[in-house]
Design an enzyme around this catalytic site. Structure first.
Site, PDB file in Angstrom:
ATOM      1  N   HIS A   1       0.884  -1.320  -0.065  1.00 22.57           N
ATOM      2  CA  HIS A   1      -0.046   0.033  -0.092  1.00 22.57           C
ATOM      3  C   HIS A   1       0.858   1.325  -0.068  1.00 22.57           C
ATOM      4  O   HIS A   1       0.170   2.410  -0.303  1.00 22.57           O
ATOM      5  CB  HIS A   1      -0.970  -0.080   1.230  1.00 22.57           C
ATOM      6  CG  HIS A   1      -1.968  -0.831   1.166  1.00 22.57           C
ATOM      7  ND1 HIS A   1      -3.148  -1.127   0.110  1.00 22.57           N
ATOM      8  CD2 HIS A   1      -2.305  -2.157   2.133  1.00 22.57           C
ATOM      9  CE1 HIS A   1      -3.976  -2.085   0.294  1.00 22.57           C
ATOM     10  NE2 HIS A   1      -3.468  -2.430   1.546  1.00 22.57           N
TER      11      HIS A   1
ATOM     12  N   ASP B   1      -2.941 -11.341  -1.625  1.00 27.96           N
ATOM     13  CA  ASP B   1      -3.805 -10.591  -0.364  1.00 27.96           C
ATOM     14  C   ASP B   1      -5.252 -10.525  -0.907  1.00 27.96           C
ATOM     15  O   ASP B   1      -5.637 -10.724  -2.195  1.00 27.96           O
ATOM     16  CB  ASP B   1      -3.259  -9.198  -0.074  1.00 27.96           C
ATOM     17  CG  ASP B   1      -3.469  -8.794   1.278  1.00 27.96           C
ATOM     18  OD1 ASP B   1      -4.587  -9.097   1.935  1.00 27.96           O
ATOM     19  OD2 ASP B   1      -2.947  -7.976   1.903  1.00 27.96           O
TER      20      ASP B   1
ATOM     21  N   HIS C   1      -7.149  -8.170  -1.158  1.00 23.34           N
ATOM     22  CA  HIS C   1      -7.572  -6.751  -1.724  1.00 23.34           C
ATOM     23  C   HIS C   1      -6.357  -6.590  -2.721  1.00 23.34           C
ATOM     24  O   HIS C   1      -5.004  -6.861  -2.264  1.00 23.34           O
ATOM     25  CB  HIS C   1      -7.816  -5.498  -1.007  1.00 23.34           C
ATOM     26  CG  HIS C   1      -6.892  -5.315   0.259  1.00 23.34           C
ATOM     27  ND1 HIS C   1      -6.797  -5.923   1.496  1.00 23.34           N
ATOM     28  CD2 HIS C   1      -5.978  -4.529   0.404  1.00 23.34           C
ATOM     29  CE1 HIS C   1      -6.031  -5.879   2.340  1.00 23.34           C
ATOM     30  NE2 HIS C   1      -5.141  -4.694   1.622  1.00 23.34           N
TER      31      HIS C   1
END
Length: 112
Positions: free
Chosen positions: A66, A101, A103
């Site tokens: 992220h 993952d 997302h």
């Protein structure tokens, strides 16, 4: 150097990078070393792949997908995946990145 003891004094500066209080990227003791270790392990794995020293490289502590170029996000401080992919691209025309993952890795997507 930012640490939990002086975090409040540095809050305005930290907010520029989405760090600290009231974010999902808290400051904790050893944060700098943690980032060095997991990022370095991913880059080292990519280097070993590039040099033919290994066929498979896994960094179980990495994968912080992220983080953005100038912003921490989602408990991710440095995007080790992006740095490892950039290392792999020095020797390979294409790199397949599979995120397992639940997302997507928006930091990796933004980088490429």
């Amino acid at each position: 150097r930012v640490c939990p003891d002086n975090e409040k004094e540095c809050q305005l500066e930290l907010q520029k990078f989405n760090l600290g209080l009231y974010t999902d990227c808290p400051i904790f003791p050893g944060l700098y070393n943690f980032c060095q270790l997991y990022t370095g392990a991913s880059i080292d794995g990519a280097c070993k792949l590039n040099n033919g020293q290994v066929d498979i490289a896994i960094n179980w502590s990495g994968g912080l997908h992220h983080a953005k170029k100038s912003e921490a996000s989602g408990f991710c401080y440095i995007n080790d995946i992006v740095l490892a992919i950039l290392e792999l691209l020095k020797y390979h025309a294409r790199v397949l990145y599979i995120d397992i993952d639940i997302h997507h890795g928006d930091g990796v997507e933004e980088a490429f």
